[in-house]
Motif scaffolding. Sequence first.
Motif, PDB file in Angstrom:
ATOM      1  N   ALA A 136       0.833  -1.209   0.000  1.00  0.00           N
ATOM      2  CA  ALA A 136       0.000   0.000   0.000  1.00  0.00           C
ATOM      3  C   ALA A 136       0.867   1.258   0.000  1.00  0.00           C
ATOM      4  O   ALA A 136       0.547   2.241  -0.681  1.00  0.00           O
ATOM      5  N   THR A 137       1.957   1.232   0.744  1.00  0.00           N
ATOM      6  CA  THR A 137       2.876   2.372   0.761  1.00  0.00           C
ATOM      7  C   THR A 137       3.481   2.580  -0.622  1.00  0.00           C
ATOM      8  O   THR A 137       3.584   3.712  -1.103  1.00  0.00           O
ATOM      9  N   ARG A 138       3.832   1.494  -1.276  1.00  0.00           N
ATOM     10  CA  ARG A 138       4.387   1.586  -2.627  1.00  0.00           C
ATOM     11  C   ARG A 138       3.338   2.142  -3.592  1.00  0.00           C
ATOM     12  O   ARG A 138       3.649   2.992  -4.439  1.00  0.00           O
ATOM     13  N   ILE A 139       2.100   1.695  -3.477  1.00  0.00           N
ATOM     14  CA  ILE A 139       1.016   2.201  -4.330  1.00  0.00           C
ATOM     15  C   ILE A 139       0.838   3.703  -4.118  1.00  0.00           C
ATOM     16  O   ILE A 139       0.767   4.477  -5.073  1.00  0.00           O
ATOM     17  N   ARG A 140       0.754   4.119  -2.854  1.00  0.00           N
ATOM     18  CA  ARG A 140       0.607   5.550  -2.550  1.00  0.00           C
ATOM     19  C   ARG A 140       1.757   6.351  -3.143  1.00  0.00           C
ATOM     20  O   ARG A 140       1.545   7.379  -3.791  1.00  0.00           O
ATOM     21  N   ASN A 141       2.985   5.872  -2.949  1.00  0.00           N
ATOM     22  CA  ASN A 141       4.151   6.594  -3.452  1.00  0.00           C
ATOM     23  C   ASN A 141       4.162   6.643  -4.978  1.00  0.00           C
ATOM     24  O   ASN A 141       4.543   7.660  -5.562  1.00  0.00           O
ATOM     25  N   ASN A 142       3.732   5.555  -5.623  1.00  0.00           N
ATOM     26  CA  ASN A 142       3.643   5.547  -7.089  1.00  0.00           C
ATOM     27  C   ASN A 142       2.648   6.592  -7.581  1.00  0.00           C
ATOM     28  O   ASN A 142       2.902   7.303  -8.557  1.00  0.00           O
ATOM     29  N   LEU A 143       1.503   6.684  -6.910  1.00  0.00           N
ATOM     30  CA  LEU A 143       0.489   7.658  -7.304  1.00  0.00           C
ATOM     31  C   LEU A 143       0.976   9.090  -7.085  1.00  0.00           C
ATOM     32  O   LEU A 143       0.753   9.968  -7.929  1.00  0.00           O
ATOM     33  N   LEU A 144       1.650   9.331  -5.970  1.00  0.00           N
ATOM     34  CA  LEU A 144       2.192  10.671  -5.725  1.00  0.00           C
ATOM     35  C   LEU A 144       3.267  11.021  -6.751  1.00  0.00           C
ATOM     36  O   LEU A 144       3.312  12.152  -7.251  1.00  0.00           O
ATOM     37  N   LYS A 145       4.128  10.056  -7.081  1.00  0.00           N
ATOM     38  CA  LYS A 145       5.184  10.285  -8.067  1.00  0.00           C
ATOM     39  C   LYS A 145       4.569  10.596  -9.436  1.00  0.00           C
ATOM     40  O   LYS A 145       5.032  11.498 -10.139  1.00  0.00           O
ATOM     41  N   ALA A 146       3.534   9.854  -9.820  1.00  0.00           N
ATOM     42  CA  ALA A 146       2.871  10.099 -11.105  1.00  0.00           C
ATOM     43  C   ALA A 146       2.271  11.498 -11.138  1.00  0.00           C
ATOM     44  O   ALA A 146       2.369  12.209 -12.146  1.00  0.00           O
ATOM     45  N   ALA A 147       1.657  11.905 -10.029  1.00  0.00           N
ATOM     46  CA  ALA A 147       1.062  13.247  -9.967  1.00  0.00           C
ATOM     47  C   ALA A 147       2.146  14.319 -10.064  1.00  0.00           C
ATOM     48  O   ALA A 147       1.993  15.309 -10.779  1.00  0.00           O
ATOM     49  N   GLU A 148       3.236  14.122  -9.348  1.00  0.00           N
ATOM     50  CA  GLU A 148       4.323  15.097  -9.377  1.00  0.00           C
ATOM     51  C   GLU A 148       4.939  15.208 -10.766  1.00  0.00           C
ATOM     52  O   GLU A 148       5.321  16.293 -11.198  1.00  0.00           O
ATOM     53  N   SER A 149       5.016  14.089 -11.486  1.00  0.00           N
ATOM     54  CA  SER A 149       5.596  14.128 -12.830  1.00  0.00           C
ATOM     55  C   SER A 149       4.725  14.930 -13.787  1.00  0.00           C
ATOM     56  O   SER A 149       5.196  15.393 -14.819  1.00  0.00           O
ATOM     57  N   GLU A 150       3.445  15.102 -13.430  1.00  0.00           N
ATOM     58  CA  GLU A 150       2.538  15.918 -14.237  1.00  0.00           C
ATOM     59  C   GLU A 150       2.568  17.379 -13.811  1.00  0.00           C
ATOM     60  O   GLU A 150       1.807  18.191 -14.320  1.00  0.00           O
ATOM     61  N   GLY A 151       3.412  17.691 -12.819  1.00  0.00           N
ATOM     62  CA  GLY A 151       3.584  19.073 -12.399  1.00  0.00           C
ATOM     63  C   GLY A 151       2.566  19.577 -11.408  1.00  0.00           C
ATOM     64  O   GLY A 151       2.449  20.769 -11.185  1.00  0.00           O
ATOM     65  N   ALA A 152       1.794  18.682 -10.837  1.00  0.00           N
ATOM     66  CA  ALA A 152       0.779  19.088  -9.846  1.00  0.00           C
ATOM     67  C   ALA A 152       0.881  18.170  -8.652  1.00  0.00           C
ATOM     68  O   ALA A 152       1.312  17.018  -8.773  1.00  0.00           O
ATOM     69  N   PRO A 153       0.497  18.651  -7.462  1.00  0.00           N
ATOM     70  CA  PRO A 153       0.539  17.790  -6.290  1.00  0.00           C
ATOM     71  C   PRO A 153      -0.400  16.592  -6.446  1.00  0.00           C
ATOM     72  O   PRO A 153      -0.159  15.549  -5.899  1.00  0.00           O
ATOM     73  N   CYS A 154      -1.454  16.760  -7.207  1.00  0.00           N
ATOM     74  CA  CYS A 154      -2.383  15.688  -7.527  1.00  0.00           C
ATOM     75  C   CYS A 154      -2.914  15.946  -8.919  1.00  0.00           C
ATOM     76  O   CYS A 154      -3.119  17.101  -9.298  1.00  0.00           O
ATOM     77  N   PRO A 155      -3.155  14.899  -9.690  1.00  0.00           N
ATOM     78  CA  PRO A 155      -3.528  15.098 -11.089  1.00  0.00           C
ATOM     79  C   PRO A 155      -4.907  15.682 -11.321  1.00  0.00           C
ATOM     80  O   PRO A 155      -5.215  16.095 -12.423  1.00  0.00           O
ATOM     81  N   TRP A 156      -5.765  15.738 -10.314  1.00  0.00           N
ATOM     82  CA  TRP A 156      -7.124  16.204 -10.566  1.00  0.00           C
ATOM     83  C   TRP A 156      -7.275  17.704 -10.466  1.00  0.00           C
ATOM     84  O   TRP A 156      -8.360  18.225 -10.559  1.00  0.00           O
TER      85      TRP A 156
END
Length: 157
Positions: A136-156
């Motif tokens: 679950a920690t890895r999933i959370r970190n993957n989602l945060l990393k994906a959002a950061e790569s899009e230039g926003a703290p969260c993609p929405w």
Amino acid sequence: MPVDTENHTCPDIPLFAQITRLRFLRVHAVLGSLGIHPGQYHLLALVAHAGGMSQSELATQLYIKPSTLTVMVGRLMKADLVHRSRDPNDKRILRIYLTERGSAVIAEAISRFTRIEEETFAGFTDEEMAQFTTFATRIRNNLLKAAESEGAPCPWF
């Protein structure tokens, strides 16, 4: 493919999406009788943990727009769960605190959330829980990393 009504599954809906939806519905049902929405739970829990945060700090921590937070705080104020106070050192900053009623509601909500956690993980061994926590920690970190790569703290937003 047809829906498996016996097991309440649909092959076109990924398992994790099903889990997310069922958990949301369960949390909504359990918190609803307290008069709070699942999104408000996170705000109240954060204020309970680190009271006196500014609205900007809260919005950042919750990954929501400041305007969304303003609406949430307004609703929680109307329900007498939080109040705003000016920062004594910088009058431009409004800090959010729980009211007495808010403290009682979040204490009960935390208790109910603990029960949901127990329901969710019933039958899991300590080893399985440790593995789940790692995954679950890895999933959370993957989602945060994906959002950061899009230039926003969260993609929405």
